[in-house]
Structure formats: structure tokens, C-alpha cells
Motif scaffolding. Sequence first.
Motif: not given
Length: 222
Positions: A40, A80-81, A166-167, A190, A192, A194
Motif C-alpha cells: 500500500r 484492505a491489502t 485506491q484502497y 477500507n 477493498t 486483501y
Amino acid sequence: MKTQTSKFAVVTVMVLMALTSACGKKSKDEGSVGQARTARETGFANLPRQAFNGSAPGAITTSDQYASTFQEAVKALVSATVNPNEVGQVSNRNGVILYGDVQLDGAGNATTQSKMMLEIRDSYVGQTGADGKVIEAIRISMALSTNPSQRSYVRNGQAELFFADQYGWIRLKGTYDGSWFQGSEVEFQNSTVYQGASQGSAPRGGYLGGFYVQTCGFFRCQ
């Protein structure tokens, strides 16, 4: 007698093999964590990792009685990631470091060149990961949000700042003076989840805790 000796030898070899195998295994702390934890940071990798004008960086903290809640909030933020299971223990006092480079225009408004970074230093940092590399802190870098519904302001000792990528987004709200920018609200949401999350998993949001940072270590003071 020969049969008993043979059996003893076989058992001895099996025990040694089991011990060797156990010693060769990496702990979960090391084996399941890789470089994906830094994903990120894309686009803002050259954000200074030292505070502006030589001031010390800040931190996001909470009292010890909420340490477990803080841990879960940090896992929710990075989800999120990053797989939350790849996050070790995070100190509620100095485990989440806050950096900023916030620029203001003549009217006191934060410009779109402004950015911030959170550096999450969990208990896995410094160990060797599954990819054979030393595990680094989880870093989340964001620019000031350009969403019209997320208006940032810095005036009359009060500040509310929205940062986004973007997350998802992070909001800091607090007060400032000539020494400190601090507040009790660090909110995130968030957009998104992961890669590899179970089907139907929803993006997470919530509050991390309070924050503090030297004013001229976060804002570009004139």
C-alpha cells in the motif's frame, strides 16, 4: 538380542528425524509473512521517513485497557491489502508511527500535494519472512483526498484532514497550536479486502484511537 537392538536403532533414528524436522521448521511469526505487507506504499515511496524540519514523528495510541481493541482495529485497517493473520502484536503506545507532509495555501487550506504515512511496526518486523527477506514495517501512504464530500480544513486551531488511496481513506481530526497537533479521532474506511480473503468478506472500517505529532513535524510551517 539382535532383533531388540535393531528395533532400538530404528526407534532412535525415527526420534532423531522428528527432532531434526521440528528444529528445521520456522515459527508462524516468520514463515507466513512476506513482502506483500508493503503493497500500500505504491506511489508515495519517497515520502520522507523523518518528520519535517527535523521534528520527531508522531504516533497513534490508546490506553492500555484498550490494547486488544487497538490490535483488532490495526488488523482491520491493513485488511484492505494484507491478510490480518500476517500481522503480529502491535504496541498500543508506539507501534503505529505517524508521518506527515501537509502543505497549506495562503488561505490556510491543505493543498492536494499534502500526504501522510502510517508505519505499523509489529512483532514480526526484523524477522525473516517466507520469501527469505527481512520483514519490514507495514506502511500505508496516502495523499489528501480529492473527494468533494471529504473536505479538509486547517484553521483557528482546529483541523480535519481526509487522506485517501485506491484502497480506502483515513481521517484525522484534532486541535493544533505552536507545538502539537493532536486529537482523539483517527477514523478509517477500507474500500477493498486483501487478495485471498474468503468469499463474501466486506471491507472494514472503524477507529484506531488518538494521535499526537509535533505541529511543524506534520505541517509545513512557514
